[in-house]
Design an enzyme around this catalytic site. Structure first.
Site, short mmCIF file in Angstrom:
data_model
loop_
_atom_site.label_atom_id
_atom_site.label_comp_id
_atom_site.label_asym_id
_atom_site.label_seq_id
_atom_site.Cartn_x
_atom_site.Cartn_y
_atom_site.Cartn_z
N LEU A 181 3.07 -5.81 -2.95
CA LEU A 181 3.44 -4.62 -3.70
C LEU A 181 4.41 -3.81 -2.85
O LEU A 181 4.21 -3.66 -1.64
CB LEU A 181 2.21 -3.76 -4.01
N ASP A 182 5.45 -3.26 -3.47
CA ASP A 182 6.39 -2.40 -2.75
C ASP A 182 5.65 -1.18 -2.19
O ASP A 182 4.60 -0.79 -2.73
CB ASP A 182 7.49 -1.91 -3.69
N PRO A 183 6.18 -0.56 -1.14
CA PRO A 183 5.54 0.66 -0.61
C PRO A 183 5.33 1.72 -1.69
O PRO A 183 4.29 2.39 -1.71
CB PRO A 183 6.53 1.13 0.45
#
Length: 349
Positions: free
Chosen positions: A78-80
């Site tokens: 998951l992206d930040p």
């Protein structure tokens, strides 16, 4: 109270609710610092050896936390910016993580119109602004029809995917001509609907960081090498006043593995004669792991606070010798073993 496992150490899968902010890798690394010191996942003989070495001032070959004691990984980054379901595999459970790369996933994302960014989300820099005031809910609903079913999707040019050994983002930043068009991928959008129509009733704003004219020309040059008539320039909305807030709305979708949610939002902005980027992103489901279980087969997530609390203070053990975070994880892993029993003989060693 979860039932104690029949055999130790355990291997398996569970999901953690990743918060927005940290990277997926940092979340996994923080969990590992607890896992490698737990008899739930590590043989007691190895735990004792690690404690003896620490007492003598020695360190394990692979680092302070005995990283060789147990394997750990995650089944889909998951992206930040994003929060939600992050599947974690322990021990032999890591061999099952590939199943979660191609499984069906559900997302909720908030789109903000009128601005395009290099990362396609609010973590990036403004590339250009575009008109947005003409867009209506009805227009969005109509445009979404073209994004359902099997579609061909191009990854963002500002991505780490490589072309002839060079990441795409390097071509874009350096103004280097692309050797060929970015290869599109076939993905399946099982469902795609408007969740909430926020209009201007929100606090989202465009990123403060902006591309310089030189940077815009570099991107333009890279794209024009494979796609004619590409112009990266601002087109401010002449009908919008200084106090007008750009339109925002939530999309709810169920998609196949490999789908770029940010690309859907970016491409939708173009289809509306505007620009758009992601300001919130939540993975609500990954396979059978879900934020809000609604069926017997659904499995929930261990709250991230369980691990952060344990990292600060592991706390006391119960009568069976387990700490709070271990009990939380045991409950999820035991449930997983039962639910997978018809397909997998065992996830335990």
């Amino acid at each position: 109270m979860p039932k104690a496992p029949a055999s130790l150490p355990q291997s398996g899968l569970f999901a953690v609710y990743k918060p927005s902010g940290p990277t997926s890798m940092s979340v996994v690394n923080d969990i590992k610092k607890l896992v490698v010191n737990s008899r739930l996942f590590v043989e007691e003989s190895k735990l004792q050896a690690a404690q003896d070495n620490q007492g003598k001032g020695k360190r394990k070959k692979h680092g302070k936390y005995g990283r060789e004691a147990v394997k750990i990984g995650q089944g889909g980054t998951l992206d930040p910016l994003a929060d939600g379901v992050l599947v974690v595999g322990i021990g032999k459970g890591t061999k099952k993580l590939t199943e979660f790369l191609d499984c069906v996933k559900e997302y909720r994302t908030t789109c903000l119109l009128g601005c395009e960014t290099d990362s396609y989300d609010s973590e990036g820099a403004q590339v250009r602004v575009a008109p947005w005031k003409h867009v209506t809910r009805e227009q969005v609903e109509e445009a979404l029809k073209a994004f359902r079913g099997e579609i061909m999707q191009a990854p963002p040019i500002f991505s780490a995917l490589k072309m002839d050994g060079k990441p795409l983002y390097e071509y874009a930043r350096e103004g280097i001509a692309l050797p060929r068009p970015i290869e599109k991928r076939k993905v399946t959008i099982h469902s795609l609907e408007i969740g909430k129509w926020l209009g201007g009733d929100h606090d989202f704003r465009y990123p403060e960081k902006k591309f310089t004219e030189e940077q815009k020309k570099a991107v333009e040059k890279a794209l024009q090498s494979v796609e004619k008539d590409v112009h990266v320039e601002d087109q401010p909305d002449s009908e919008a006043g200084a106090d007008d807030v750009p339109i925002a709305f939530e999309l709810v979708m169920k998609v196949s593995g490999g789908t770029y949610v940010r690309s859907i939002v970016h491409d939708l902005g173009h289809a509306l004669g505007s620009a758009a980027h992601v300001v919130t992103l939540t993975r609500a489901r990954q396979g059978r792991f879900v934020l809000e279980p609604s069926s017997p087969e659904d499995r929930g997530c261990v709250p991230w606070e369980v691990f952060t609390k344990a990292a600060e203070n592991p706390g006391d053990t119960d009568a069976d010798g387990w700490r709070e975070w271990e009990r939380e994880v045991m409950e999820q892993i035991n449930s997983l073993l039962i639910s997978f029993s018809h397909r997998i003989l065992h996830l335990t060693i």
